[in-house]
Write an enzyme that holds these catalytic residues in place. Structure first.
Site, PDB file in Angstrom:
ATOM      1  N   HIS A  93       0.797  -1.221   0.000  1.00  0.00           N
ATOM      2  CA  HIS A  93       0.000   0.000   0.000  1.00  0.00           C
ATOM      3  C   HIS A  93       0.835   1.279   0.000  1.00  0.00           C
ATOM      4  CE1 HIS A  93      -2.880  -3.069   1.361  1.00  0.00           C
ATOM      5  NE2 HIS A  93      -3.771  -2.307   0.756  1.00  0.00           N
ATOM      6  N   HIS A 147      -2.286  -6.452  -5.772  1.00  0.00           N
ATOM      7  CA  HIS A 147      -2.450  -7.599  -4.882  1.00  0.00           C
ATOM      8  C   HIS A 147      -3.926  -7.986  -4.808  1.00  0.00           C
ATOM      9  CE1 HIS A 147      -3.017  -3.983  -2.418  1.00  0.00           C
ATOM     10  NE2 HIS A 147      -3.835  -4.719  -1.673  1.00  0.00           N
ATOM     11  N   CYS A 203     -14.059  -5.144   3.865  1.00  0.00           N
ATOM     12  CA  CYS A 203     -13.091  -5.310   2.778  1.00  0.00           C
ATOM     13  C   CYS A 203     -11.731  -5.634   3.384  1.00  0.00           C
ATOM     14  CB  CYS A 203     -13.023  -4.089   1.877  1.00  0.00           C
ATOM     15  SG  CYS A 203     -13.026  -2.509   2.704  1.00  0.00           S
ATOM     16  N   HIS A 229      -8.026  -8.569   2.611  1.00  0.00           N
ATOM     17  CA  HIS A 229      -7.143  -9.310   1.700  1.00  0.00           C
ATOM     18  C   HIS A 229      -6.974 -10.753   2.169  1.00  0.00           C
ATOM     19  CE1 HIS A 229      -5.762  -5.148   2.425  1.00  0.00           C
ATOM     20  NE2 HIS A 229      -5.725  -5.077   1.112  1.00  0.00           N
ATOM     21  N   GLU A 248     -14.253  -8.417  11.672  1.00  0.00           N
ATOM     22  CA  GLU A 248     -14.632  -7.001  11.613  1.00  0.00           C
ATOM     23  C   GLU A 248     -16.004  -6.724  12.199  1.00  0.00           C
ATOM     24  OE1 GLU A 248     -14.053  -4.559   8.202  1.00  0.00           O
ATOM     25  OE2 GLU A 248     -12.198  -5.570   7.619  1.00  0.00           O
ATOM     26  N   GLU A 279      -4.216   2.151  -2.903  1.00  0.00           N
ATOM     27  CA  GLU A 279      -4.823   0.837  -3.070  1.00  0.00           C
ATOM     28  C   GLU A 279      -4.651   0.453  -4.533  1.00  0.00           C
ATOM     29  OE1 GLU A 279      -5.922  -1.095  -0.861  1.00  0.00           O
ATOM     30  OE2 GLU A 279      -6.756   0.053   0.807  1.00  0.00           O
ATOM     31  N   GLU A 298      -5.519  -2.960  -6.350  1.00  0.00           N
ATOM     32  CA  GLU A 298      -6.059  -4.268  -5.983  1.00  0.00           C
ATOM     33  C   GLU A 298      -6.735  -4.983  -7.140  1.00  0.00           C
ATOM     34  OE1 GLU A 298      -6.836  -3.602  -1.258  1.00  0.00           O
ATOM     35  OE2 GLU A 298      -8.575  -3.337  -2.569  1.00  0.00           O
TER      36      GLU A 298
END
Length: 194
Positions: free
Chosen positions: A39, A46, A81, A83, A101, A126, A128
Protein backbone atom coordinates in the site's frame (compact mmCIF):
# COMPACT_ATOMS: atom_id res chain seq x y z
CA UNK A 1 11.05 8.50 5.96
CA UNK A 2 8.10 6.13 5.99
CA UNK A 3 4.91 8.15 6.66
CA UNK A 4 3.05 5.15 8.09
CA UNK A 5 5.77 4.42 10.63
CA UNK A 6 6.27 8.14 11.40
CA UNK A 7 2.57 8.45 12.29
CA UNK A 8 2.53 5.26 14.33
CA UNK A 9 0.32 3.21 12.00
CA UNK A 10 2.64 0.23 12.08
CA UNK A 11 2.29 -0.03 15.87
CA UNK A 12 -1.49 0.49 15.67
CA UNK A 13 -1.98 -2.24 13.07
CA UNK A 14 0.13 -5.39 13.47
CA UNK A 15 -1.60 -6.80 10.36
CA UNK A 16 0.58 -4.51 8.25
CA UNK A 17 3.20 -7.25 8.41
CA UNK A 18 0.75 -9.85 6.97
CA UNK A 19 2.01 -11.35 3.73
CA UNK A 20 -0.41 -10.59 0.87
CA UNK A 21 -0.65 -12.21 -2.56
CA UNK A 22 0.77 -10.05 -5.37
CA UNK A 23 -0.55 -10.67 -8.88
CA UNK A 24 -0.37 -9.42 -12.46
CA UNK A 25 -3.27 -8.03 -14.50
CA UNK A 26 -4.40 -11.60 -15.27
CA UNK A 27 -4.55 -12.46 -11.54
CA UNK A 28 -1.55 -14.79 -11.87
CA UNK A 29 0.42 -14.94 -8.61
CA UNK A 30 3.72 -13.04 -8.90
CA UNK A 31 4.82 -13.36 -5.27
CA UNK A 32 4.09 -12.21 -1.73
CA UNK A 33 4.66 -8.88 -0.02
CA UNK A 34 3.73 -7.28 3.29
CA UNK A 35 0.48 -5.38 3.57
CA UNK A 36 2.53 -2.29 4.40
CA UNK A 37 4.63 -2.52 1.23
CA UNK A 38 1.60 -3.32 -0.95
CA UNK A 39 0.00 0.00 0.00
CA UNK A 40 3.00 2.37 -0.05
CA UNK A 41 3.77 4.76 -2.90
CA UNK A 42 1.93 3.75 -6.08
CA UNK A 43 0.97 0.41 -4.53
CA UNK A 44 1.73 -3.15 -5.64
CA UNK A 45 -1.11 -5.01 -7.35
CA UNK A 46 -2.45 -7.60 -4.88
CA UNK A 47 -5.54 -9.70 -4.24
CA UNK A 48 -8.35 -8.23 -2.17
CA UNK A 49 -12.06 -8.66 -1.59
CA UNK A 50 -15.11 -6.54 -0.82
CA UNK A 51 -18.23 -7.85 0.89
CA UNK A 52 -21.73 -6.36 0.77
CA UNK A 53 -24.09 -7.86 3.35
CA UNK A 54 -27.79 -7.11 3.68
CA UNK A 55 -30.23 -7.70 6.52
CA UNK A 56 -33.67 -9.34 6.14
CA UNK A 57 -35.17 -5.95 5.23
CA UNK A 58 -32.79 -5.58 2.24
CA UNK A 59 -30.74 -2.93 4.03
CA UNK A 60 -27.02 -2.79 3.30
CA UNK A 61 -24.59 -2.69 6.21
CA UNK A 62 -22.21 0.21 5.59
CA UNK A 63 -19.26 0.91 7.83
CA UNK A 64 -17.23 3.97 8.70
CA UNK A 65 -13.57 3.02 8.66
CA UNK A 66 -11.60 3.41 11.88
CA UNK A 67 -9.59 6.58 12.48
CA UNK A 68 -6.59 4.24 12.88
CA UNK A 69 -6.63 3.35 9.17
CA UNK A 70 -3.75 4.98 7.27
CA UNK A 71 -5.78 5.04 4.03
CA UNK A 72 -9.26 6.61 3.95
CA UNK A 73 -9.70 6.88 7.75
CA UNK A 74 -13.27 7.71 8.82
CA UNK A 75 -14.59 7.33 5.27
CA UNK A 76 -17.76 5.32 4.79
CA UNK A 77 -17.44 2.07 2.88
CA UNK A 78 -19.06 -1.26 2.12
CA UNK A 79 -19.69 -3.87 4.82
CA UNK A 80 -16.22 -5.47 4.93
CA UNK A 81 -13.09 -5.31 2.78
CA UNK A 82 -9.69 -6.92 3.23
CA UNK A 83 -7.14 -9.31 1.70
CA UNK A 84 -6.42 -13.02 1.62
CA UNK A 85 -3.09 -13.83 3.23
CA UNK A 86 -0.37 -15.95 1.68
CA UNK A 87 -1.62 -19.56 1.24
CA UNK A 88 -5.11 -18.64 2.56
CA UNK A 89 -8.04 -19.69 0.33
CA UNK A 90 -10.38 -16.85 -0.67
CA UNK A 91 -13.46 -18.39 0.99
CA UNK A 92 -11.58 -18.80 4.26
CA UNK A 93 -10.23 -15.23 4.13
CA UNK A 94 -13.60 -13.66 3.35
CA UNK A 95 -15.35 -15.50 6.17
CA UNK A 96 -12.50 -14.77 8.60
CA UNK A 97 -12.68 -11.03 7.98
CA UNK A 98 -16.48 -10.95 8.07
CA UNK A 99 -16.32 -12.43 11.56
CA UNK A 100 -13.30 -10.39 12.74
CA UNK A 101 -14.63 -7.00 11.61
CA UNK A 102 -18.37 -7.28 12.34
CA UNK A 103 -18.82 -10.55 14.24
CA UNK A 104 -21.07 -12.01 11.53
CA UNK A 105 -21.32 -15.22 9.53
CA UNK A 106 -22.98 -15.58 6.15
CA UNK A 107 -23.26 -17.77 3.08
CA UNK A 108 -21.48 -15.42 0.69
CA UNK A 109 -21.87 -15.41 -3.07
CA UNK A 110 -19.01 -14.38 -5.38
CA UNK A 111 -20.09 -11.93 -8.10
CA UNK A 112 -17.13 -10.56 -10.03
CA UNK A 113 -13.51 -9.43 -9.94
CA UNK A 114 -11.96 -6.15 -11.12
CA UNK A 115 -8.70 -4.22 -10.90
CA UNK A 116 -8.48 -0.67 -9.61
CA UNK A 117 -5.88 1.79 -8.35
CA UNK A 118 -6.63 4.75 -6.08
CA UNK A 119 -4.23 7.01 -4.16
CA UNK A 120 -5.06 8.59 -0.79
CA UNK A 121 -3.37 11.98 -0.31
CA UNK A 122 0.38 11.29 0.00
CA UNK A 123 -0.12 8.34 2.36
CA UNK A 124 -0.31 5.49 -0.13
CA UNK A 125 -2.35 3.66 -2.73
CA UNK A 126 -4.82 0.84 -3.07
CA UNK A 127 -3.89 -1.20 -6.16
CA UNK A 128 -6.06 -4.27 -5.98
CA UNK A 129 -7.41 -7.20 -7.92
CA UNK A 130 -10.64 -7.20 -5.97
CA UNK A 131 -13.26 -9.96 -5.74
CA UNK A 132 -16.76 -8.82 -4.80
CA UNK A 133 -19.19 -10.87 -2.68
CA UNK A 134 -22.74 -10.44 -1.39
CA UNK A 135 -24.63 -12.12 1.44
CA UNK A 136 -27.28 -11.85 4.16
CA UNK A 137 -26.77 -11.34 7.90
CA UNK A 138 -28.76 -10.56 11.02
CA UNK A 139 -28.61 -7.05 12.47
CA UNK A 140 -27.01 -8.15 15.76
CA UNK A 141 -23.42 -7.46 14.74
CA UNK A 142 -20.34 -6.94 16.91
CA UNK A 143 -17.71 -4.61 15.44
CA UNK A 144 -13.98 -4.46 16.08
CA UNK A 145 -13.31 -0.79 17.02
CA UNK A 146 -9.77 -1.03 15.65
CA UNK A 147 -11.33 -1.64 12.23
CA UNK A 148 -14.71 0.09 12.34
CA UNK A 149 -15.66 3.48 13.78
CA UNK A 150 -19.41 3.23 13.10
CA UNK A 151 -22.00 1.25 11.16
CA UNK A 152 -25.42 1.82 9.69
CA UNK A 153 -27.98 -0.33 7.90
CA UNK A 154 -29.24 1.61 4.87
CA UNK A 155 -31.87 0.86 2.26
CA UNK A 156 -30.67 0.51 -1.33
CA UNK A 157 -32.41 3.80 -2.14
CA UNK A 158 -30.61 5.53 0.75
CA UNK A 159 -27.24 4.23 -0.46
CA UNK A 160 -28.04 5.50 -3.95
CA UNK A 161 -28.83 8.93 -2.50
CA UNK A 162 -25.62 8.89 -0.43
CA UNK A 163 -23.58 8.17 -3.57
CA UNK A 164 -24.97 11.34 -5.17
CA UNK A 165 -25.12 13.62 -2.11
CA UNK A 166 -21.80 12.84 -0.40
CA UNK A 167 -19.35 11.01 -2.70
CA UNK A 168 -16.42 12.74 -0.97
CA UNK A 169 -17.23 10.83 2.25
CA UNK A 170 -17.04 7.41 0.56
CA UNK A 171 -14.12 5.14 -0.30
CA UNK A 172 -13.36 4.95 -4.03
CA UNK A 173 -13.83 1.17 -4.25
CA UNK A 174 -17.23 1.40 -2.54
CA UNK A 175 -18.44 3.84 -5.21
CA UNK A 176 -17.08 1.72 -8.09
CA UNK A 177 -18.48 -1.52 -6.72
CA UNK A 178 -21.90 -0.12 -5.85
CA UNK A 179 -22.31 1.29 -9.36
CA UNK A 180 -21.53 -2.15 -10.83
CA UNK A 181 -23.91 -3.87 -8.39
CA UNK A 182 -26.73 -1.54 -9.39
CA UNK A 183 -26.02 -1.95 -13.12
CA UNK A 184 -25.28 -5.66 -13.37
CA UNK A 185 -26.20 -7.49 -10.16
CA UNK A 186 -29.62 -6.34 -8.90
CA UNK A 187 -31.02 -9.80 -9.70
CA UNK A 188 -28.28 -11.40 -7.58
CA UNK A 189 -29.20 -9.16 -4.65
CA UNK A 190 -32.90 -9.95 -5.14
CA UNK A 191 -32.07 -13.66 -5.14
CA UNK A 192 -30.72 -13.37 -1.58
CA UNK A 193 -34.29 -12.82 -0.37
CA UNK A 194 -36.08 -15.64 -2.18
Amino acid sequence: MNKWVDKGFHQNDPSLSDMLVTVNENDDVTGYETKLRCHQGQGILHRAFSVFVFDHERQLLVQQRSALKPLWPLFWSNSVCSHPRQDEPFEEAVNRRLYEEIGAKSQLQYLYQFEYQAAYLDMGTEHEMCSVYIGKIEQNIRVDPAEVADTEFMSIEAVNRLMIASPERLTPWFKMEWKRLMLDHKKDIDALFR
